[in-house]
Scaffold this active site. Structure first.
Site, mmCIF file in Angstrom:
data_model
loop_
_atom_site.group_PDB
_atom_site.id
_atom_site.type_symbol
_atom_site.label_atom_id
_atom_site.label_comp_id
_atom_site.label_asym_id
_atom_site.label_seq_id
_atom_site.Cartn_x
_atom_site.Cartn_y
_atom_site.Cartn_z
ATOM 1 N N SER A 136 0.833 -1.214 0.000
ATOM 2 C CA SER A 136 0.000 0.000 0.000
ATOM 3 C C SER A 136 0.863 1.258 0.000
ATOM 4 C CB SER A 136 -0.870 -0.015 1.264
ATOM 5 O OG SER A 136 -1.324 1.280 1.568
ATOM 6 N N TYR A 160 -2.330 5.575 -3.988
ATOM 7 C CA TYR A 160 -3.289 6.636 -3.702
ATOM 8 C C TYR A 160 -2.713 7.871 -4.362
ATOM 9 C CZ TYR A 160 -5.850 4.261 0.116
ATOM 10 O OH TYR A 160 -6.640 3.429 0.868
ATOM 11 N N THR A 186 -6.241 2.979 -6.366
ATOM 12 C CA THR A 186 -7.442 2.912 -5.516
ATOM 13 C C THR A 186 -8.265 4.184 -5.667
ATOM 14 O OG1 THR A 186 -6.383 1.434 -3.940
ATOM 15 C CG2 THR A 186 -8.274 2.677 -3.128
ATOM 16 N N LYS A 276 -8.869 -0.092 -8.515
ATOM 17 C CA LYS A 276 -9.406 -0.816 -7.343
ATOM 18 C C LYS A 276 -10.468 0.036 -6.649
ATOM 19 C CE LYS A 276 -7.897 -2.818 -2.916
ATOM 20 N NZ LYS A 276 -8.323 -1.882 -1.870
ATOM 21 N N HIS A 300 -13.609 -1.743 -0.327
ATOM 22 C CA HIS A 300 -12.525 -1.434 0.604
ATOM 23 C C HIS A 300 -12.737 -2.168 1.941
ATOM 24 C CE1 HIS A 300 -9.305 1.870 0.809
ATOM 25 N NE2 HIS A 300 -9.183 1.284 1.977
HETATM 26 C C1 LIG Z 1 -6.379 -2.516 8.051
HETATM 27 C C2 LIG Z 1 -6.681 -2.282 6.604
HETATM 28 C C3 LIG Z 1 -5.973 -1.334 5.898
HETATM 29 C C4 LIG Z 1 -6.239 -1.113 4.534
HETATM 30 N N1 LIG Z 1 -5.479 -0.216 3.836
HETATM 31 C C5 LIG Z 1 -5.678 -0.074 2.509
HETATM 32 C C6 LIG Z 1 -4.847 0.786 1.740
HETATM 33 O O1 LIG Z 1 -3.932 1.401 2.255
HETATM 34 N N2 LIG Z 1 -5.106 0.892 0.402
HETATM 35 C C7 LIG Z 1 -6.115 0.202 -0.211
HETATM 36 O O2 LIG Z 1 -6.300 0.328 -1.420
HETATM 37 N N3 LIG Z 1 -6.910 -0.628 0.493
HETATM 38 C C8 LIG Z 1 -6.708 -0.797 1.818
HETATM 39 N N4 LIG Z 1 -7.494 -1.657 2.531
HETATM 40 C C9 LIG Z 1 -8.533 -2.421 1.819
HETATM 41 C C10 LIG Z 1 -7.977 -3.750 1.314
HETATM 42 O O3 LIG Z 1 -7.057 -3.551 0.275
HETATM 43 C C11 LIG Z 1 -9.099 -4.639 0.791
HETATM 44 O O4 LIG Z 1 -9.844 -3.949 -0.175
HETATM 45 C C12 LIG Z 1 -10.025 -5.138 1.899
HETATM 46 O O5 LIG Z 1 -9.306 -5.416 3.081
HETATM 47 C C13 LIG Z 1 -10.743 -6.395 1.453
HETATM 48 O O6 LIG Z 1 -11.663 -6.815 2.424
HETATM 49 P P1 LIG Z 1 -11.331 -7.957 3.514
HETATM 50 O O7 LIG Z 1 -10.528 -7.302 4.583
HETATM 51 O O8 LIG Z 1 -12.671 -8.374 3.989
HETATM 52 O O9 LIG Z 1 -10.562 -9.072 2.818
HETATM 53 C C14 LIG Z 1 -7.247 -1.873 3.894
HETATM 54 C C15 LIG Z 1 -7.963 -2.824 4.618
HETATM 55 C C16 LIG Z 1 -7.683 -3.047 5.947
HETATM 56 C C17 LIG Z 1 -8.462 -4.106 6.693
#
Ligand SMILES: Cc1cc2nc3c(=O)[nH]c(=O)nc-3n(C[C@H](O)[C@H](O)[C@H](O)COP(=O)(O)O)c2cc1C
Length: 420
Positions: A136, A160, A186, A276, A300
């Protein structure tokens, strides 16, 4: 009546099976975890509450996430019979390269906060398992550090586009130079979703020592030991503010980003481009017309707009419209290999897991992430064998029915008249 007798010592002896005790406590703990939910329970015991809640939580009433998980539970799987499934091939190609499994690790911010090995553990475990790892923009290990942890495997970079465009562009250049093969742009974060757990817990980056964090630390000494005795959290691109993650995101993100930014990034990036956070058929078609290589149907993990569409429910319509033009991927709510198999059956080229990975990480660092991948992989293989399919190409919509729980209310005649 069954005739009773005294137990014979020799027969008793035969029944006794004492296993060699496992002396490595971490291994013992992780081996006992049979599901991602089991890893979650371990994670919860070992991680400070505010950090665990940051990871596990979603936005507002957390309805998006609950519905996404429910949608995976509300499927019916339809097996065939009498096919040879002594061997199954779980490998696939995605974005011009291979993956041993139809899932990879989703980008997550602040990962070293959850457990100090952070992205190094994720990238190393992904590399060892032959699946891709996504770093990320809000990662806590540098681009080059991830490359070093996964030198021979596939690394993807999540972007981002921030107010400070030069910072974002600099990351794109570094990721390209380090050989990352795909860029995930994203687009669902113009502002941060309302992560109420963080506000209630007073969670800040970096964590601050208050009376309640000190009390919370008492049963979780190892997290604090790791946190205080390993290198300071380093962000790939941000300076920490001492605010909540939401405040940090709001100060860094640019709510005015548009399709023009997609053009700029495409001009800079030599590899594959994926968008995304796509959440409807119209946007999917537009992106297909623009020629992007892939999209991730995602809300997300429920952390942005609450009550957003469930990606898994959108999947069949999106695949029907654009599945031949670009690669459709999906995330949000995946907790079991069967969720992954069902997604592939309904046309997803690939899936990403966020929390499932982070629960493993919090439960046991690198070994915990290995365990997450092993659990999901075993579930994928077992589900395929029980469905009696020997490869991912054999999966199709005939294998899955989505059972209806919530459905749109048809417009009432009065509202149609009013709209007219
Ligand atoms: C703690 C956490 C931090 C996240 N940080 C980002 C991020 O920095 N950039 C991003 O595109 N998605 C981020 N996401 C979303 C994940 O990429 C993903 O879309 C999501 O976790 C999928 O759902 P799931 O946790 O049920 O598998 C984050 C998710 C979590 C749980």
């Amino acid at each position: 009546m069954v005739k009773r007798q005294l137990p014979k010592p020799a027969e008793l002896f035969e029944l006794m099976r004492f296993k060699k005790p496992e002396l490595d406590a971490r291994k013992r703990r992780l081996d006992a975890a049979l599901t991602i939910e089991d890893l979650r329970d371990i994670a919860r015991r070992r991680t400070p509450r505010a950090v665990f809640d940051y990871t596990e939580g979603a936005a507002e009433g957390e309805i998006s996430l609950a519905r996404a998980r429910q949608a995976f539970q509300d499927i019916e799987l339809h097996p065939s019979i009498l096919r040879d499934v002594s061997k199954v091939d779980t490998s696939t190609t995605v974005l011009g390269g291979s993956s041993a499994m139809p899932f990879g690790i989703a980008p997550t911010g602040f990962t070293r906060l959850m457990q100090t090995e952070g992205e190094t553990a994720g990238a190393g475990a992904a590399g060892a398992a032959g699946i891709p790892f996504t770093l990320s923009t809000l990662g806590t290990t540098s681009i080059e550090g991830v490359k070093a942890a996964n030198p021979g495997g596939r690394n993807w970079f999540q972007l981002y586009v921030m107010r400070e465009r030069e910072v974002s562009y600099g990351l794109v250049e570094r990721a390209a130079a380090a050989g990352f093969d795909s860029l995930f742009f994203t687009v669902d974060t113009p502002v941060a979703g309302a992560r109420l757990r963080d506000r209630r817990n007073g969670f800040s980056i970096p964590p601050q020592l208050t009376l309640s964090t000190v009390l919370d630390a008492i049963p979780r000494p190892w997290w604090w030991y790791d946190f205080l005795t390993t290198p300071k959290l380093e962000f790939a691109s941000l300076t920490s503010t001492g605010g909540t993650v939401g405040e940090l995101i709001d100060s860094a993100m640019d709510p005015s980003i548009s399709f023009a930014d997609l053009d700029v990034i495409r001009g800079m990036w030599p590899g594959k481009i994926v968008v995304k956070g796509v959440q409807n058929v119209e946007d999917s078609k537009k992106l297909a017309d623009l020629g992007v290589d892939g999209i991730v149907l995602s809300n997300h993990g429920g952390r942005q707009l609450d009550r957003a569409p469930v990606p898994f429910r959108l999947l069949p319509d999106v695949v029907r419209e654009v599945g031949d033009d670009l690669e459709v991927m999906i995330d949000t709510g995946i907790m079991n290999g069967a969720d992954i198999v069902a997604s592939v059956a309904l046309g997803a080229r690939f899936t990403l897991v966020g929390r499932a990975y982070l629960y493993g990480l919090m439960a046991g660092g690198r070994a915990g992430v290995d365990r997450t991948i092993a659990i999901l992989s075993e579930q994928v293989v077992r589900t395929m064998k029980l469905l009696e399919v020997a490869s991912l190409d054999e999966l199709g919509p005939q294998h899955v029915t989505q059972l209806q729980r919530l459905q749109p209310v048809p417009p009432s005649p009065r509202s149609v008249v009013r709209d007219a």
